[in-house]
Design a protein around this motif. Structure first.
Motif, short mmCIF file in Angstrom:
data_model
loop_
_atom_site.label_atom_id
_atom_site.label_comp_id
_atom_site.label_asym_id
_atom_site.label_seq_id
_atom_site.Cartn_x
_atom_site.Cartn_y
_atom_site.Cartn_z
N PHE A 9 10.23 4.79 13.87
CA PHE A 9 9.92 4.78 15.45
C PHE A 9 8.73 3.66 15.17
N GLU A 10 8.91 2.71 16.01
CA GLU A 10 8.06 1.36 15.91
C GLU A 10 6.97 1.41 17.12
N ARG A 11 6.96 2.70 18.03
CA ARG A 11 5.90 2.33 18.93
C ARG A 11 4.51 2.99 18.40
N ALA A 15 -2.48 13.93 14.29
CA ALA A 15 -3.72 14.60 13.91
C ALA A 15 -3.57 16.03 13.54
N ALA A 16 -4.13 16.47 12.31
CA ALA A 16 -4.15 17.72 11.70
C ALA A 16 -5.36 18.50 11.49
N ASP A 22 3.30 13.01 5.41
CA ASP A 22 4.63 12.66 4.80
C ASP A 22 5.28 12.01 6.04
N LEU A 23 4.78 12.16 7.18
CA LEU A 23 5.50 11.55 8.31
C LEU A 23 4.93 10.15 8.49
N LEU A 24 4.13 9.51 7.76
CA LEU A 24 3.51 8.26 7.98
C LEU A 24 4.80 7.27 7.79
N HIS A 60 3.16 2.54 12.83
CA HIS A 60 2.04 2.22 13.77
C HIS A 60 1.25 3.75 14.16
N ALA A 61 1.30 4.56 13.39
CA ALA A 61 0.32 5.87 13.54
C ALA A 61 -0.95 5.90 13.24
#
Length: 264
Positions: free
Chosen positions: A198-200, A205-206, A220-222, A227-228
């Motif tokens: 996902f490029e946007r 935040a956790a 793990d989602l990074l 671009h997070a």
């Protein structure tokens, strides 16, 4: 307001005008929790904030045909298509974050930016034990006796302010849950989040003390969201939006700016 999509009557509220921002709440509550959290920190001008009640919760009804979370994702994608005729921002807390990932995978060209707060997914790991980092003596004065256990399970910061938020914005939604519907939907838990990047602009935040889903799995989602901005907030648990509103507001402002910045 009510919107009928494929025989499902979706209840939602909205505020403001401008760039659409759809915010999805977690499990076991209704739109009032995420509405209170986001309205407290989002700019009043420039954003059309839309808060639906997810199936099995709140005042969304006629959900008998929904058998799994992917059905819910498909329904929400059509709901947004019906209401919004331009690219939009998408935010989800906890379970709402998992659904938001599914919507972004289905509508990558429509989602301007994705924000995931305390996201839950297919599983969790390294979940910390329940910890209270602040316990003011007068915090329980805001709660009825039968509300205290739920507050203790959810919040790691026990103040009159957090207790009041729990009483006013969390508890009401817990009384509007259709357990049978949630059980049926959750039996098909896995959401098709896709394998594409996902490029946007994104925000993950956790809460460091989140004893519901932890924070390690969120990291793990990074690889899927290059671009997070990734933030683990100290002195916050699964109720992060209520416990660290100032920090969340700053993170959301940066995410909004990045997501709506004109292309060069």
């Amino acid at each position: 307001m009510q919107c009928r999509i494929n025989e499902v009557s979706i209840h939602y509220v909205e505020h403001g005008t401008g760039v659409p921002l759809i915010a999805l709440h977690g499990a076991g509550v209704d739109h009032r929790e995420i509405e209170a959290a986001i309205e407290a920190v989002i700019p009043d001008d420039g954003y059309r904030r839309i808060y639906p009640d997810l199936p099995g919760m709140g005042r969304t009804t006629d959900t008998d045909a929904l058998t799994c979370n992917d059905d819910v994702v498909a329904l929400l994608a059509e709901f947004i298509d019906h209401l919004v005729d331009q690219p939009y921002l998408l935010l989800g807390h906890s379970y709402g974050g998992y659904l938001a990932r599914g919507i972004a995978a289905r509508r990558p060209d429509r989602v301007l930016g994705l924000a995931l707060l305390c996201p839950i997914g297919e599983g969790s790991r390294d979940v910390p034990p329940t910890t209270v980092v602040r316990a003011d003596a007068d915090a329980y004065s805001e709660l009825e006796p039968d509300q205290r256990a739920g507050f203790d399970d959810y919040f790691v910061v026990h103040t009159r302010a957090t207790a009041r938020r729990y009483r006013e914005h969390v508890v009401p939604g817990t009384t509007c849950v259709d357990e049978a519907t949630l059980g049926r939907i959750f039996a098909g838990w896995k959401v098709a989040v896709g394998s594409d990047i996902f490029e946007r602009p994104s925000l993950i935040a956790a809460g460091r003390l989140d004893s519901s889903v932890g924070y390690v799995a969120a990291a793990d989602l990074l690889e899927h969201y290059p671009h997070a901005t990734f933030a683990v907030l100290d002195d916050a648990g699964h109720a992060l939006p209520h416990e660290q509103p100032a920090l969340l507001g700053a993170l959301l402002k940066d995410w909004l700016d990045r997501s709506t910045r004109p292309n060069d």
